[in-house]
Design a protein around this motif. Structure first.
Motif, PDB file in Angstrom:
ATOM      1  N   ALA A  39     -21.199  14.451  83.393  1.00  0.00           N
ATOM      2  CA  ALA A  39     -20.456  13.264  82.968  1.00  0.00           C
ATOM      3  C   ALA A  39     -18.954  13.524  82.989  1.00  0.00           C
ATOM      4  CB  ALA A  39     -20.897  12.843  81.571  1.00  0.00           C
ATOM      5  N   GLU A  40     -18.539  14.702  82.535  1.00  0.00           N
ATOM      6  CA  GLU A  40     -17.115  15.033  82.536  1.00  0.00           C
ATOM      7  C   GLU A  40     -16.594  15.194  83.954  1.00  0.00           C
ATOM      8  OE1 GLU A  40     -16.510  18.412  80.032  1.00  0.00           O
ATOM      9  OE2 GLU A  40     -17.078  17.347  78.197  1.00  0.00           O
ATOM     10  N   GLU A  41     -17.349  15.878  84.799  1.00  0.00           N
ATOM     11  CA  GLU A  41     -16.917  16.085  86.177  1.00  0.00           C
ATOM     12  C   GLU A  41     -16.818  14.764  86.941  1.00  0.00           C
ATOM     13  OE1 GLU A  41     -15.884  18.640  87.813  1.00  0.00           O
ATOM     14  OE2 GLU A  41     -16.320  20.311  86.478  1.00  0.00           O
ATOM     15  N   ASP A  42     -17.699  13.832  86.632  1.00  0.00           N
ATOM     16  CA  ASP A  42     -17.676  12.544  87.322  1.00  0.00           C
ATOM     17  C   ASP A  42     -16.357  11.818  87.103  1.00  0.00           C
ATOM     18  OD1 ASP A  42     -19.042  10.394  88.819  1.00  0.00           O
ATOM     19  OD2 ASP A  42     -18.926   9.310  86.924  1.00  0.00           O
ATOM     20  N   ARG A  43     -15.791  11.970  85.917  1.00  0.00           N
ATOM     21  CA  ARG A  43     -14.509  11.344  85.614  1.00  0.00           C
ATOM     22  C   ARG A  43     -13.380  11.909  86.476  1.00  0.00           C
ATOM     23  NH1 ARG A  43     -14.567   6.387  83.816  1.00  0.00           N
ATOM     24  NH2 ARG A  43     -15.547   6.128  81.773  1.00  0.00           N
ATOM     25  N   HIS A  44     -13.493  13.163  86.852  1.00  0.00           N
ATOM     26  CA  HIS A  44     -12.434  13.792  87.646  1.00  0.00           C
ATOM     27  C   HIS A  44     -12.276  13.089  88.996  1.00  0.00           C
ATOM     28  CE1 HIS A  44     -13.181  17.768  85.271  1.00  0.00           C
ATOM     29  NE2 HIS A  44     -12.700  16.804  84.524  1.00  0.00           N
ATOM     30  N   GLY A  45     -13.386  12.934  89.700  1.00  0.00           N
ATOM     31  CA  GLY A  45     -13.325  12.285  90.998  1.00  0.00           C
ATOM     32  C   GLY A  45     -12.852  10.844  90.887  1.00  0.00           C
ATOM     33  N   THR A  46     -13.329  10.145  89.861  1.00  0.00           N
ATOM     34  CA  THR A  46     -12.926   8.745  89.669  1.00  0.00           C
ATOM     35  C   THR A  46     -11.424   8.644  89.438  1.00  0.00           C
ATOM     36  OG1 THR A  46     -15.079   8.192  88.721  1.00  0.00           O
ATOM     37  CG2 THR A  46     -13.250   6.701  88.223  1.00  0.00           C
ATOM     38  N   ALA A  47     -10.891   9.504  88.585  1.00  0.00           N
ATOM     39  CA  ALA A  47      -9.469   9.453  88.247  1.00  0.00           C
ATOM     40  C   ALA A  47      -8.596   9.778  89.457  1.00  0.00           C
ATOM     41  CB  ALA A  47      -9.173  10.419  87.105  1.00  0.00           C
ATOM     42  N   GLU A 113       1.003  14.959  88.321  1.00  0.00           N
ATOM     43  CA  GLU A 113       0.975  16.261  87.641  1.00  0.00           C
ATOM     44  C   GLU A 113       0.279  16.157  86.288  1.00  0.00           C
ATOM     45  OE1 GLU A 113       3.891  20.011  86.457  1.00  0.00           O
ATOM     46  OE2 GLU A 113       4.726  18.223  87.414  1.00  0.00           O
ATOM     47  N   ARG A 114       0.558  15.100  85.552  1.00  0.00           N
ATOM     48  CA  ARG A 114      -0.088  14.921  84.249  1.00  0.00           C
ATOM     49  C   ARG A 114      -1.591  14.702  84.408  1.00  0.00           C
ATOM     50  NH1 ARG A 114       2.769  10.212  81.243  1.00  0.00           N
ATOM     51  NH2 ARG A 114       1.154  10.724  79.702  1.00  0.00           N
ATOM     52  N   LEU A 115      -1.972  13.920  85.406  1.00  0.00           N
ATOM     53  CA  LEU A 115      -3.397  13.669  85.653  1.00  0.00           C
ATOM     54  C   LEU A 115      -4.134  14.962  85.970  1.00  0.00           C
ATOM     55  CD1 LEU A 115      -5.864  11.844  86.308  1.00  0.00           C
ATOM     56  CD2 LEU A 115      -4.950  11.663  88.640  1.00  0.00           C
ATOM     57  N   LEU A 116      -3.595  15.738  86.905  1.00  0.00           N
ATOM     58  CA  LEU A 116      -4.282  16.961  87.325  1.00  0.00           C
ATOM     59  C   LEU A 116      -4.222  18.042  86.245  1.00  0.00           C
ATOM     60  CD1 LEU A 116      -3.447  17.139  91.128  1.00  0.00           C
ATOM     61  CD2 LEU A 116      -5.501  16.290  89.987  1.00  0.00           C
ATOM     62  N   ALA A 117      -3.193  18.014  85.417  1.00  0.00           N
ATOM     63  CA  ALA A 117      -3.147  18.960  84.298  1.00  0.00           C
ATOM     64  C   ALA A 117      -4.282  18.670  83.318  1.00  0.00           C
ATOM     65  CB  ALA A 117      -1.797  18.879  83.595  1.00  0.00           C
ATOM     66  N   ARG A 118      -4.562  17.400  83.109  1.00  0.00           N
ATOM     67  CA  ARG A 118      -5.660  17.027  82.200  1.00  0.00           C
ATOM     68  C   ARG A 118      -7.008  17.430  82.795  1.00  0.00           C
ATOM     69  NH1 ARG A 118      -8.964  17.070  79.409  1.00  0.00           N
ATOM     70  NH2 ARG A 118      -9.667  15.663  77.742  1.00  0.00           N
ATOM     71  N   ILE A 119      -7.181  17.194  84.078  1.00  0.00           N
ATOM     72  CA  ILE A 119      -8.418  17.597  84.743  1.00  0.00           C
ATOM     73  C   ILE A 119      -8.563  19.116  84.716  1.00  0.00           C
ATOM     74  CG2 ILE A 119      -9.598  17.680  86.974  1.00  0.00           C
ATOM     75  CD1 ILE A 119      -8.434  14.884  87.535  1.00  0.00           C
ATOM     76  N   ALA A 120      -7.464  19.813  84.957  1.00  0.00           N
ATOM     77  CA  ALA A 120      -7.488  21.278  84.928  1.00  0.00           C
ATOM     78  C   ALA A 120      -7.897  21.799  83.557  1.00  0.00           C
ATOM     79  CB  ALA A 120      -6.120  21.829  85.320  1.00  0.00           C
ATOM     80  N   ALA A 121      -7.495  21.105  82.497  1.00  0.00           N
ATOM     81  CA  ALA A 121      -7.873  21.521  81.147  1.00  0.00           C
ATOM     82  C   ALA A 121      -9.387  21.434  80.958  1.00  0.00           C
ATOM     83  CB  ALA A 121      -7.154  20.660  80.114  1.00  0.00           C
ATOM     84  N   ASP A 122     -10.005  20.387  81.508  1.00  0.00           N
ATOM     85  CA  ASP A 122     -11.469  20.283  81.474  1.00  0.00           C
ATOM     86  C   ASP A 122     -12.117  21.454  82.208  1.00  0.00           C
ATOM     87  OD1 ASP A 122     -11.588  17.980  80.012  1.00  0.00           O
ATOM     88  OD2 ASP A 122     -12.177  16.675  81.670  1.00  0.00           O
ATOM     89  N   GLU A 123     -11.598  21.740  83.397  1.00  0.00           N
ATOM     90  CA  GLU A 123     -12.163  22.825  84.207  1.00  0.00           C
ATOM     91  C   GLU A 123     -12.065  24.155  83.461  1.00  0.00           C
ATOM     92  OE1 GLU A 123     -13.789  22.037  86.694  1.00  0.00           O
ATOM     93  OE2 GLU A 123     -12.912  20.333  87.728  1.00  0.00           O
ATOM     94  N   ASN A 124     -10.991  24.339  82.732  1.00  0.00           N
ATOM     95  CA  ASN A 124     -10.823  25.589  81.986  1.00  0.00           C
ATOM     96  C   ASN A 124     -11.875  25.718  80.884  1.00  0.00           C
ATOM     97  OD1 ASN A 124      -9.069  28.008  81.614  1.00  0.00           O
ATOM     98  ND2 ASN A 124      -8.848  27.150  79.570  1.00  0.00           N
TER      99      ASN A 124
END
Length: 244
Positions: A39-47, A113-124
């Motif tokens: 569910a979390e990963e799905d949001r990454h592609g959508t965003a 940059e802000r978008l990908l920083a948020r996604i990167a935080a999930d990945e971490n």
């Protein structure tokens, strides 16, 4: 280029879910984790797709065709054991985090940059979960775990490697310093291996020691290759700067 590669990689989520659920199972805590992770990963592609579409940064028709080609290719893991898959995702989630973070910085756009920083935080956070599981596996069976880690490190490929033109795209991304072999070694492999205290483990049997020796030799070769790549890249940049 890097943003599209990151997006298409995220798009293959159905295949990733299948591989993880098949290996780990969907009952109890594992099932809870697999579905929450998906569910979390799905949001990454959508965003990311929303950002590219709203900013008109890509041709949406071309992007959709690329998505279809990539998803029709699918993803099948080459690792058959749970230990191997845990090792793989420990490295892969961190690699993805770095690729997203550096892509955002290279974009020159604050919103990106802000978008990908948020996604990167999930990945971490995902990486920490897997890394901690494998750390516990080292305590239970250090020899089998060492073998699994060596098998993965020496054959590691990013999940998007089946993408059309992936080798060429990866080379462009590496030349831009977004993700290259130097980063892979210094910022992905070595930090995780240090967290597991791989080179400080005692009490390994002959097979465990053999696996660790293979790992050490591979890391030394990788370091030499990475150094040559960085040297050539800097020389190319110097030539290009001199020509301007």
């Amino acid at each position: 280029m890097s943003l599209i590669v990151n997006l298409l990689t995220e798009d293959n989520l159905p295949s990733y879910h299948h591989e993880i659920a098949t290996t780990f199972g969907r009952d109890g805590a594992w099932g809870t984790w697999v579905h929450r992770w998906t569910a979390e990963e799905d949001r990454h592609g959508t965003a990311i797709r929303d950002y590219l579409t709203v900013t008109r940064a890509v041709d949406p028709v071309a992007l959709e065709r690329a998505r279809m080609r990539h998803m029709e290719q699918g993803f099948v893991t080459e690792y058959s054991t749970m230990l191997q898959q845990l090792a793989y995702v420990s490295f892969q989630e961190l690699a993805t985090r770095i690729a997203h973070r550096n892509t955002g910085r290279a974009s020159g756009d604050e919103g990106c940059e802000r978008l990908l920083a948020r996604i990167a935080a999930d990945e971490n956070l995902h990486m920490l979960f897997y890394r901690n599981l494998l750390k516990a596996a080292f305590e239970l069976d250090p020899n089998q775990t060492m073998r699994a880690v060596t098998d993965v490190v020496t054959t590691f490929q990013m999940p998007g490697q089946g993408m059309e033109g992936f080798a060429r795209k990866s080379l462009i991304i590496a030349h831009e310093g977004i993700y290259d072999l130097r980063l892979h070694l210094d910022d992905v492999l070595m930090p995780v291996l240090r967290q597991w205290s791989v080179f400080d483990k005692t009490g390994l049997d002959a097979e465990g020691e053999k696996a660790r020796e293979e790992l050490s030799a591979f890391l030394a070769r990788t370091d030499a290759t990475a150094a040559r790549f960085v040297e050539r890249r800097e020389a190319r940049r110097a030539r290009e700067a001199a020509q301007k």
